[in-house]
Design a protein around this motif. Sequence first.
Motif, PDB file in Angstrom:
ATOM      1  N   ARG A   4      50.105  29.499  10.561  1.00  0.00           N
ATOM      2  CA  ARG A   4      49.530  28.981  11.810  1.00  0.00           C
ATOM      3  C   ARG A   4      49.999  27.543  11.984  1.00  0.00           C
ATOM      4  O   ARG A   4      49.933  26.742  11.058  1.00  0.00           O
ATOM      5  N   PRO A   5      50.488  27.202  13.178  1.00  0.00           N
ATOM      6  CA  PRO A   5      51.066  25.859  13.370  1.00  0.00           C
ATOM      7  C   PRO A   5      50.002  24.766  13.252  1.00  0.00           C
ATOM      8  O   PRO A   5      48.833  24.960  13.580  1.00  0.00           O
ATOM      9  N   ASP A   6      50.443  23.612  12.764  1.00  0.00           N
ATOM     10  CA  ASP A   6      49.571  22.442  12.755  1.00  0.00           C
ATOM     11  C   ASP A   6      49.338  21.970  14.191  1.00  0.00           C
ATOM     12  O   ASP A   6      50.129  22.257  15.098  1.00  0.00           O
ATOM     13  N   ILE A   7      48.250  21.228  14.396  1.00  0.00           N
ATOM     14  CA  ILE A   7      47.894  20.739  15.735  1.00  0.00           C
ATOM     15  C   ILE A   7      47.869  19.216  15.715  1.00  0.00           C
ATOM     16  O   ILE A   7      47.186  18.599  14.891  1.00  0.00           O
ATOM     17  N   ALA A   8      48.631  18.624  16.627  1.00  0.00           N
ATOM     18  CA  ALA A   8      48.596  17.172  16.848  1.00  0.00           C
ATOM     19  C   ALA A   8      47.829  16.913  18.136  1.00  0.00           C
ATOM     20  O   ALA A   8      48.088  17.545  19.165  1.00  0.00           O
ATOM     21  N   LEU A   9      46.870  16.003  18.081  1.00  0.00           N
ATOM     22  CA  LEU A   9      46.027  15.701  19.241  1.00  0.00           C
ATOM     23  C   LEU A   9      46.452  14.357  19.828  1.00  0.00           C
ATOM     24  O   LEU A   9      46.483  13.336  19.132  1.00  0.00           O
ATOM     25  N   LEU A  10      46.798  14.378  21.125  1.00  0.00           N
ATOM     26  CA  LEU A  10      47.218  13.173  21.827  1.00  0.00           C
ATOM     27  C   LEU A  10      46.170  12.823  22.871  1.00  0.00           C
ATOM     28  O   LEU A  10      45.929  13.592  23.804  1.00  0.00           O
ATOM     29  N   LEU A  11      45.516  11.652  22.723  1.00  0.00           N
ATOM     30  CA  LEU A  11      44.544  11.156  23.689  1.00  0.00           C
ATOM     31  C   LEU A  11      45.212  10.115  24.569  1.00  0.00           C
ATOM     32  O   LEU A  11      45.828   9.167  24.061  1.00  0.00           O
ATOM     33  N   LEU A  46      51.093  20.639  20.139  1.00  0.00           N
ATOM     34  CA  LEU A  46      50.549  19.407  20.718  1.00  0.00           C
ATOM     35  C   LEU A  46      49.485  19.745  21.749  1.00  0.00           C
ATOM     36  O   LEU A  46      49.695  20.587  22.625  1.00  0.00           O
ATOM     37  N   ARG A  47      48.353  19.069  21.628  1.00  0.00           N
ATOM     38  CA  ARG A  47      47.300  19.177  22.635  1.00  0.00           C
ATOM     39  C   ARG A  47      47.034  17.789  23.212  1.00  0.00           C
ATOM     40  O   ARG A  47      46.824  16.837  22.469  1.00  0.00           O
ATOM     41  N   VAL A  48      47.045  17.694  24.551  1.00  0.00           N
ATOM     42  CA  VAL A  48      46.881  16.425  25.253  1.00  0.00           C
ATOM     43  C   VAL A  48      45.517  16.402  25.927  1.00  0.00           C
ATOM     44  O   VAL A  48      45.148  17.349  26.631  1.00  0.00           O
TER      45      VAL A  48
END
Length: 696
Positions: free
Chosen positions: A67-74, A110-112
């Motif tokens: 399962r891919p890692d998740i990077a959170l961009l605020l 990536l989640r923005v």
Amino acid sequence: MQTSFGIDFAPILPLWLIAALGAVCLLALLPAFLRRARGVWWRGLAFALLLGALSQPRLVEQTRETRPDIALLLVDRTDSTRSAEGHAAAIEAARRQLESRIGRLRDVELRVVDVPEGGNQGTRAFAALEAALSEIPAARLAGVLLLSDGQVHDIPPSGSWSPGEGVPLHLLMPGRAGEVDRRIRLIEAPGFGIVGRSVELRLIVEDLGVPRAEGQARLTLRRDGQAPITESVPIGREHRISLPIERAGPSVIDLVAETRPGEVSDVNNRVVVALNGVRDRLRVLLVSGEPHAGERTWRRLLKADPGVDLVHFTILRPPEKDDLTPLNELALIAFPVRELFQVKLRDFDLIVFDRFANRGILPPSYMRNIAEYVRAGGALLASVGPEFVGGTSLAATPLGSVLPARPLSPQQAILDQAYRPRISPAGSRHPVTEGLPGANTESTEASWGRWYRTIRTDARAGTTIMEGPDASPLLVLDRVGQGRVALMLSDHLWLWSRGHDGGGPQQELLRRTAHWLMREPELEEEDLTARIEAGRLFIGRRSLDSGPPPEVTITAPDNSTRREPLRADGGGRASAQVAAEAPGLWQVSDGRRQAFAAAMPANPPEFADLRSDPARLQPLVQATGGAARFLGDGQTVPEIRSVAAGRDAQGAGWLGLRKRDDHTVTGIAALPLLPAWLMLPLLLGVAILAWRSEAR
């Protein structure tokens, strides 16, 4: 999909029992080892095979779905980033670069998330972060990147918060280190003041980012669009400004400090303060003349208002009348004519004459004083009856110069006839009479009680808002100089208070009339208002003009203008509303009047500091192993890498996202390493070898 191999055990007996058997086997072998007996190694191998058979080792094959890692961009979208020059564009440019670079990383999603404007609560970045983290599995979070100027107002303590074990928090800021910003900080700004007195504003002009800032700055003050006042104020020290409250109602004070060269924005160089003028206890002088059935009407109305200080005199007879009645039976105190109408006349907010006839009580000089009092801004209400006709009429004195009507000849002036008072066409739009309960409309007659007398006059000025028989003036309002006058041309108003013929709104009519005379803002017949709520500008206009409402000109804080039509709402009112999100002073004009509205509170957190500064977030960034970097114009975004656990998450020119290697097992296959069919002959063979070796 990935495949992995490993060895595990499926023991037949409990582990503690297998461990006990192993200990027994060691005790049995120990004497043989000490004697160096033959076959001891074969015996040890037999024991090992026996314990291995009881442990049942297996070769396990696992099939995994990674399962891919998740990077959170605020992304900070609040007013502080939009107000500073170039910051919003730099954040947007950096966002695009980060999306592109993280998109090229293998097995990283990536989640923005945008950080919205928080109003008076400031930038609520961590509230948005917690909401986003609640939807992300903790085992997949690789890192948090915050695109912001660092001015965050909900930062948790550094020791009590973490995005996850080993997960870094990186802060990326627009602009450059060492930015400066000038601001006005209000220390005290009263929301209201008493009319006739002064209030004091306390403020400081500060230069942020400048160590030991000194010198002077020009401060410009403008009140309700009047001519600006400029003065020099010391930088970094408290300054006080005294403001007189000249009228009731809201006023808008606009304070602007001159721009400092090189500062990031001049938005917080301006502060808009809304100041509401309120009246203290109103002082009213009521002078009653000839006794009549409605004499107490005015007294009851004014005494019922706790905000009114009433001085009431009733003059029962002229001074020349002498019937030998003792003075102590005529009055409790002597009538202080000079003190009231010369010395303290201007201390009163309203003077009421109720059926007063001029029979020598007030000399012409005092009547002239009252007329000048009105022209200078005073208020006069005259309720008249038959005494208004003839030589003793107030209209025949110097006070007649400020009255809006004169009586006709004595033969024509007094009209004794039953009639129902009506609201005139102008009165249907005037706030004193508009919407009175029971009033006449275009299609219906008034439902209130009848009156039986009116004084016919020749109306010379003012606005007739109530009419008697044959549309004759009944209640006339006028502005004289800076003051106001109301003339009630009947002494039968008291019939409504007694409920005669159904009664009428006597108390409401008198209250509105008195408050109009004392300039209550909500009763202005020609008025333009503006207010800002929830990012929208609400415009209200009231006028006696019967034509369609005109367009208004709206001037935004950046001096841009637009035209906006008004929607007629009836009763002389018209309104409109438009978006007004820009902070500062908004101005509305209909060609004759102007109105002002403030689009920001006195000390909004978003505008307290417009610099990019990592100081607030630095403890949290360091505690998580992250980094704080400046982006300039947004084109110098660091390289993004995936780093294994235990390694640094930052370096020269790059920032790291933690590898989490989260997966789901989709299949398992196990192969016994010591199956029963193999173990039995193997164990027997080793035992035989051990026996033969010992038998030699």
